[in-house]
Design an enzyme around this catalytic site. Sequence first.
Site, PDB file in Angstrom:
ATOM      1  N   GLY A 140       0.884  -1.218  -0.281  1.00 45.94           N
ATOM      2  CA  GLY A 140       0.062   0.127  -0.219  1.00 45.94           C
ATOM      3  C   GLY A 140       0.734   1.228  -0.006  1.00 45.94           C
ATOM      4  N   ASP A 177      11.856 -10.445   3.448  1.00 40.39           N
ATOM      5  CA  ASP A 177      11.903  -9.758   2.317  1.00 40.39           C
ATOM      6  C   ASP A 177      13.046  -8.697   2.216  1.00 40.39           C
ATOM      7  OD1 ASP A 177      11.077  -9.216  -0.076  1.00 40.39           O
ATOM      8  OD2 ASP A 177       9.347  -7.825   0.397  1.00 40.39           O
TER       9      ASP A 177
END
Length: 696
Positions: free
Chosen positions: A383, A496
């Site tokens: 987002g 990540d």
Amino acid sequence: MDWVKGGRGRRSEDPVFFKLLASFLIITTRIASAAVSSVSSSEPSFVFNGFEGADLRLNGGGTVESNGLLRLTNFTKNEVGHAFYPFPFVFFNSSSGGPLSFSTSFVFAIFPQYEDISSHGIAFAITPSTNLTAVLPSQHLGLFNFTNNGDPSNHIVAVELDTIQNREFDDINDNHVGIDVNGLTSISSAPASFFLDSSGLQYENLSLISGEPMRVWADYDGKSMVLNVTLAPLMNPKPERPLLSSKLNLSSIVLDNMYVGFAASTGAAAGSHYILGWSFSMNGEADELDLSKLPSLPPRETEDNTTVKKPEIWIILLPIIIFLFLLIASFGIVHLVKTKKKFSEVVEDWETEYGPHRFSYRDLYRATNGFSDEKVLGNGGFGGVYKGQLPKSKLEIAVKRISHDSRQGMKEFVAEIASIGRLRHRNLVQLLGYCRRRGELLLVYDYMPNSSLEKYIFDRPQQSLNWSQRFKIIRGIAAGLLYLHEEWEQVVIHRDIKASNVLLDAEFNGKLGDFGLARLHDRGSNLQTTRVVGTLGYLAPELSRTGKSTTCSDVFGFGAFLLEVACGKRPIELKTSGIDMVLVDWVMEFLKKGEILEARDRKLGSDFAAEELGLVLRLGLMCSHPSPAARPTMRQVVQYLEGEATLPDISEDDFYVFDSSSRRNKILVDETSWNSCTAATNLSSSFSDSPSSRRN
Ligand SMILES: *[C@@H]1O[C@H](CO)[C@@H](O)[C@H](O)[C@H]1NC(C)=O
Ligand SMILES: *[C@@H]1O[C@H](CO)[C@@H](O)[C@H](O)[C@H]1NC(C)=O
Ligand SMILES: *[C@@H]1O[C@H](CO)[C@@H](O)[C@H](O)[C@H]1NC(C)=O
Ligand SMILES: *[C@@H]1O[C@H](CO)[C@@H](O)[C@H](O)[C@H]1NC(C)=O
Ligand SMILES: *[C@@H]1O[C@H](CO)[C@@H](O)[C@H](O)[C@H]1NC(C)=O
Ligand SMILES: *[C@@H]1O[C@H](CO)[C@@H](O)[C@H](O)[C@H]1NC(C)=O
Ligand SMILES: *[C@@H]1O[C@H](CO)[C@@H](O)[C@H](O)[C@H]1NC(C)=O
């Protein structure tokens, strides 16, 4: 004449003698004062030079004051006043079948409450009854109501002196004279004025609400069927030319017996309507009024009296002010409700224990200028990220908005966030807290002024970083990752690691961001199948089989990170030729040739520490080993980078044959080595385990 004999014989409780005497006196005075000429003349008529002792049917505000002044309204709002001559007149010639002539003259004065805000007007009216009960004040002038306005069955003819413009009745202005038949839409009207000569070229305007007494003549000729209406100031003689001269066939309008009188009304503003004198005659000109006998008007209640006027202005201003206030207040309430909705959050009981981590949406909204576009720092995989400044502390923050649909796993995730919030390391982007709304989660981080490392190394960056800056960042990220894996109370897997998740503070210190988020993605998207989360090229090969993130898979990602920082290239670059460049393979080629430094980022130029660069490249390869067990741990990585341990010499044979076409097939995972990899501890349970380290 029968009309002379109406309405006698009151006071029935009195002794008979007094009763008779009183009746006699009443009869004589009435005959004397009211119908002076009616007894002697063949045609009925009357004249009132003042109304002292006059027998009138008064209604509503209608009163006769002690000096003989007929007052129709008494300074009350929305008031109706009537005054009718008590006996009806015959308006219809039964032998000819036509209307009879009549003539009237009267003197009136209107005292409005305010000089410029008028009450309504006065009408001289010919009506079938004196009992007009269902009528309305204000624009209906006390003669009609909403339902019967314009109805032919009204049988009402009126001369209106109208002081308010009612567009529903096509009023020409707010100061006019009109002839009304059965309704308030005049058949003929003219601004209040009078002609100075018979040509009608010269005229003078009058103000009906001036408070000055004025005279009106209304003359109807039954033969020509013309009604003339004339207006003039009291002292003026009757103008030759009437103001209105209107053809009017009264045959179907008047009934055999009709009453004559006045109606007046006030509306939102009060006023007083006075009649000073009145004469009337059937089939002949009405008598001249004796102006010297007319009662005097009271002093103006409004004019020249500011002390009285001012509070009265408040009477009209106050409702307006209150109305405006209510209007503003209701807007305010609507705004509040909207704001409340806008800033509404989802807070559940279980969240209270995470209180310190919780931000109010209002604060975040304000901090980011309402999540304005100008504040967008970037759009991550989850987002938008917005820059902001907390209103009170002035602390600069980055707010990450993550939409989430499922409530499932939220509790666990928030616990995890709270837990992550307790992680403190100079090479981790500090998570300050969160805010939860319907379908939306907001994470609040320290703001990193130099944004993401990615910006400085890939493609053609506007600003490149030199080697010492890059090496500092690498060492920092290694330290941060070691903290997550081994130094904190629980094992935290980042999942990540990549250049775009490394953020730079003002001094270009690298800080690892976005940890833990992959788990949210994991949960939010699909709970049934374990989805591999991460970024292509950074994903350890075993992840595709096991789907289980471990410290070892983090190390693999860190290896890719090392190579991209040293080489200035992405782990996998998609070439237009269709053959993708795999960075590991590319670096391995240089290793095979014994010239690994040639893999370096050309933007570094010649200003680099060859030893450090070689170390980073070889360590990058080592960490990228397909076998998890063959990768160093983060502790080892840090030791190598800090020079506390020497990196073993590596060659392609040592750990693998890196060959882009076949390497996947050659991977052999040593199952025993798997144990050296640690999966993440369940962070959500960790919070309550160690309340002592809770963030304040
Ligand atoms: C006006 O008349 C009404 C009755 O019709 C009376 O109650 C009221 O007090 C009067 N007001 C004034 C100001 O005279
Ligand atoms: C009524 O009409 C008849 C016939 O036209 C006429 O002779 C008579 O004078 C009229 N009466 C009045 C009062 O005008
Ligand atoms: C006036 O008319 C109403 C009904 O319209 C009636 O109730 C009332 O008695 C009448 N008053 C007089 C004085 O005739
Ligand atoms: C209007 O006035 C008429 C008679 O004058 C009456 O019959 C009617 O009920 C009134 N309408 C309202 C709404 O008061
Ligand atoms: C009378 O008043 C009207 C506006 O109502 C204005 O146009 C006109 O000029 C005035 N006439 C005179 C003679 O004052
Ligand atoms: C009405 O006015 C016209 C024109 O001024 C005049 O000829 C006529 O005689 C008048 N009628 C009455 C009844 O006064
Ligand atoms: C006046 O009106 C009546 C009834 O509507 C009609 O019979 C008569 O002819 C009219 N008179 C004129 C002069 O129009």
